[in-house]
Design an enzyme around this catalytic site. Structure first.
Site, PDB file in Angstrom:
ATOM      1  N   GLY A 109       1.021  -1.125  -0.318  1.00 23.90           N
ATOM      2  CA  GLY A 109       0.453   0.131   0.201  1.00 23.90           C
ATOM      3  C   GLY A 109       0.607   0.705  -0.051  1.00 23.90           C
ATOM      4  CD  GLU A 112      -0.827  -1.238  -4.113  1.00 26.75           C
ATOM      5  OE1 GLU A 112      -1.371  -1.776  -2.359  1.00 26.75           O
ATOM      6  OE2 GLU A 112      -2.158  -2.466  -4.800  1.00 26.75           O
ATOM      7  CD  GLU A 132       0.777  -5.935  -2.271  1.00 29.04           C
ATOM      8  OE1 GLU A 132       2.057  -6.257  -2.673  1.00 29.04           O
ATOM      9  OE2 GLU A 132       0.123  -4.639  -2.033  1.00 29.04           O
TER      10      GLU A 132
HETATM   11  N1  DAK Z   1       1.988  -3.821   9.065  1.00 30.38           N
HETATM   12  C1  DAK Z   1       2.143  -3.150  10.323  1.00 30.38           C
HETATM   13  N2  DAK Z   1       3.307  -3.868  10.923  1.00 30.38           N
HETATM   14  C2  DAK Z   1       4.903  -3.189   9.853  1.00 30.38           C
HETATM   15  C3  DAK Z   1       4.795  -3.814   8.412  1.00 30.38           C
HETATM   16  C4  DAK Z   1       2.822  -3.869   8.201  1.00 30.38           C
HETATM   17  N3  DAK Z   1       2.931  -3.140   6.295  1.00 30.38           N
HETATM   18  N4  DAK Z   1       5.916  -3.573   8.413  1.00 30.38           N
HETATM   19  C5  DAK Z   1       6.912  -3.414   9.182  1.00 30.38           C
HETATM   20  N5  DAK Z   1       6.311  -3.448  10.743  1.00 30.38           N
HETATM   21  C6  DAK Z   1       6.278  -3.831  11.652  1.00 30.38           C
HETATM   22  C7  DAK Z   1       7.210  -4.995  12.153  1.00 30.38           C
HETATM   23  O1  DAK Z   1       6.105  -5.740  12.622  1.00 30.38           O
HETATM   24  C8  DAK Z   1       7.594  -4.699  13.106  1.00 30.38           C
HETATM   25  O2  DAK Z   1       7.653  -4.252  14.388  1.00 30.38           O
HETATM   26  P1  DAK Z   1       7.731  -4.759  15.802  1.00 30.38           P
HETATM   27  O3  DAK Z   1       8.167  -6.219  15.369  1.00 30.38           O
HETATM   28  O4  DAK Z   1       8.404  -4.053  16.264  1.00 30.38           O
HETATM   29  O5  DAK Z   1       6.419  -4.682  17.058  1.00 30.38           O
HETATM   30  C9  DAK Z   1       8.349  -3.357  12.610  1.00 30.38           C
HETATM   31  O6  DAK Z   1       7.611  -2.831  11.710  1.00 30.38           O
HETATM   32  C10 DAK Z   1       9.570  -3.235  12.162  1.00 30.38           C
HETATM   33  O7  DAK Z   1       9.062  -4.561  10.441  1.00 30.38           O
HETATM   34  P2  DAK Z   1      10.837  -4.940  10.916  1.00 30.38           P
HETATM   35  O8  DAK Z   1      11.554  -5.430  12.413  1.00 30.38           O
HETATM   36  O9  DAK Z   1      10.498  -6.594   9.849  1.00 30.38           O
HETATM   37  O10 DAK Z   1      11.994  -4.532  10.086  1.00 30.38           O
HETATM   38  P3  DAK Z   1      13.149  -4.734   8.866  1.00 30.38           P
HETATM   39  O11 DAK Z   1      13.562  -3.425   8.359  1.00 30.38           O
HETATM   40  O12 DAK Z   1      13.871  -6.161   9.883  1.00 30.38           O
HETATM   41  O13 DAK Z   1      12.323  -5.049   7.767  1.00 30.38           O
HETATM   42  C11 DAK Z   1      10.907  -4.461   6.224  1.00 30.38           C
HETATM   43  C12 DAK Z   1      11.759  -3.832   6.960  1.00 30.38           C
HETATM   44  C13 DAK Z   1       9.582  -3.416   5.175  1.00 30.38           C
HETATM   45  C14 DAK Z   1      11.275  -5.481   5.025  1.00 30.38           C
HETATM   46  C15 DAK Z   1      10.028  -5.610   6.815  1.00 30.38           C
HETATM   47  O14 DAK Z   1       8.990  -5.049   8.251  1.00 30.38           O
HETATM   48  C16 DAK Z   1       8.709  -5.980   5.484  1.00 30.38           C
HETATM   49  O15 DAK Z   1       8.898  -7.293   4.869  1.00 30.38           O
HETATM   50  N6  DAK Z   1       7.078  -5.856   6.230  1.00 30.38           N
HETATM   51  C17 DAK Z   1       5.556  -6.301   5.300  1.00 30.38           C
HETATM   52  C18 DAK Z   1       6.039  -5.319   3.937  1.00 30.38           C
HETATM   53  C19 DAK Z   1       4.412  -6.155   3.277  1.00 30.38           C
HETATM   54  O16 DAK Z   1       4.431  -7.012   3.305  1.00 30.38           O
HETATM   55  N7  DAK Z   1       3.969  -4.654   3.228  1.00 30.38           N
HETATM   56  C20 DAK Z   1       2.664  -5.356   1.931  1.00 30.38           C
HETATM   57  C21 DAK Z   1       1.574  -5.512   3.421  1.00 30.38           C
HETATM   58  S1  DAK Z   1       0.040  -5.397   1.854  1.00 30.38           S
HETATM   59  C22 DAK Z   1      -6.828  -1.549  -0.241  1.00 30.38           C
HETATM   60  C23 DAK Z   1      -5.925  -1.143  -0.126  1.00 30.38           C
HETATM   61  C24 DAK Z   1      -4.257  -1.262   0.019  1.00 30.38           C
HETATM   62  C25 DAK Z   1      -3.526  -2.771   0.768  1.00 30.38           C
HETATM   63  C26 DAK Z   1      -4.525  -3.465  -0.126  1.00 30.38           C
HETATM   64  C27 DAK Z   1      -5.837  -2.783  -0.212  1.00 30.38           C
HETATM   65  N8  DAK Z   1      -7.509  -1.463   0.138  1.00 30.38           N
HETATM   66  C28 DAK Z   1      -8.322  -0.445  -0.286  1.00 30.38           C
HETATM   67  C29 DAK Z   1      -8.517  -2.401  -1.145  1.00 30.38           C
HETATM   68  C30 DAK Z   1      -3.085  -2.734   0.795  1.00 30.38           C
HETATM   69  C31 DAK Z   1      -1.792  -4.390   1.291  1.00 30.38           C
HETATM   70  C32 DAK Z   1      -0.433  -4.490   1.222  1.00 30.38           C
HETATM   71  O17 DAK Z   1       0.108  -3.551   1.778  1.00 30.38           O
END
Ligand code: DAK
Length: 258
Positions: A109, A112, A132
């Site tokens: 997001g 996006e 995702e």
């Molecule tokens: N959500 C919640 N918490 C998150 C997060 C996220 N997306 N990304 C990071 N954090 C949190 C981690 O859980 C961690 O929290 P604590 O454990 O310290 O409590 C903290 O941020 C630091 O993250 P990391 O420890 O993981 O840090 P690193 O440097 O090791 O890694 C990273 C950074 C960005 C590579 C990793 O955090 C990561 O992979 N994050 C998730 C990325 C991801 O998968 N993003 C896509 C999410 S799904 C819609 C609107 C929007 C969407 C869909 C529909 N509509 C209007 C219909 C969007 C969907 C998405 O975005």
């Protein structure tokens, strides 16, 4: 303007909105999106603001939707409230120009929301991705569609199906990013660019933005006709008269937004 999840500052004619959930890498929670909608409504209603900048921290523009908020939701819950689509789309509905200043992660997001802005200026540390697929879902806020229109099928498929991130230089080559600055200079440089836009005639800037956006929705012939009609319409404004008079008289124009 005080908010829980963002910081809003006015710098000259520029509204600067900074995502501010550092512990979650600016994950886009419902609260953050509500704050963002509110801030954009306020900035759009303020005649002194000619351009808006969205930014995050040095580590993350935004790491996506807040996964902890959506992880346990069912299909029917997502479908029946249309997963707050209105709020997310507010950025794309901005009438004023809006620039994303991206350093660090712009994922899911986050990528996006950046793509909804009129253009993206990146720090050399920026990383764009649609990861995702790694967590069992696909882009949901226009990523597959806006990326495909911006960088074509090959790179969009690569990003959406492998989930790999691309860096600032690759993003610039692909056409996601307009310019790159050193991370330490990013916000100041983007504010300068935004102020340059804010100094122009606001209605003419809005027409220019509308004309470019039309290119994504129409045939070439219709788009060219639309552009020409708006071009003609600029001649109904005092700012067109002033802009051309200033050129002829070899002085700076003084636009009145009329
Ligand atoms: N959500 C919640 N918490 C998150 C997060 C996220 N997306 N990304 C990071 N954090 C949190 C981690 O859980 C961690 O929290 P604590 O454990 O310290 O409590 C903290 O941020 C630091 O993250 P990391 O420890 O993981 O840090 P690193 O440097 O090791 O890694 C990273 C950074 C960005 C590579 C990793 O955090 C990561 O992979 N994050 C998730 C990325 C991801 O998968 N993003 C896509 C999410 S799904 C819609 C609107 C929007 C969407 C869909 C529909 N509509 C209007 C219909 C969007 C969907 C998405 O975005």
């Amino acid at each position: 303007m005080a908010y829980d999840n963002i910081i809003v500052e006015i710098r000259g004619g520029v509204g600067l909105v900074t995502f501010n959930r550092p512990k979650a890498l600016n994950a886009l929670s419902a609260g953050l999106i509500a704050d963002l909608v509110n801030a954009l409504d306020t900035l759009e209603a303020d005649n002194s603001i000619g351009c808006i900048v969205l930014t995050g921290s040095e580590k993350a523009f935004a790491a996506g939707a807040d996964i902890t908020e959506i992880a346990g939701r069912s299909y029917l819950e997502m479908y029946s409230d249309d997963f707050i689509a209105d709020g997310w789309e507010r950025v794309a509905r901005c009438q004023k120009p809006i620039i994303a200043a991206v350093a660090g992660y712009a994922l899911g997001g986050g990528c996006e929301i950046a793509l909804m802005c009129d253009f993206i200026i990146a720090a050399d540390t920026a990383k764009f991705g649609q990861p995702e697929i790694m967590i069992g879902t696909i882009p949901g806020a226009g990523g597959s569609q806006r990326l495909a229109r911006t960088i074509g099928k090959a790179k969009t498929m690569d990003m959406c199906l492998t989930g790999r991130n691309i860096g600032a230089e690759e993003a610039e080559r692909a056409g996601i990013v307009a310019r790159i600055f050193a991370a330490a200079d990013l916000v100041d440089e983007v504010i300068k660019i935004a102020q340059g836009i804010a100094d122009k005639s606001q209605p003419i800037v809005a027409m220019g933005k509308e004309a470019v956006n039309k290119a994504f929705e129409t045939s070439l012939a219709e788009g060219i006709r639309f552009e020409r009609r708006l071009f003609h319409a600029t001649f109904a404004t005092e700012d067109q008269t002033e802009g051309m008079a200033a050129f002829v008289e070899k002085r700076q124009p003084s636009f009145k937004n009329k």
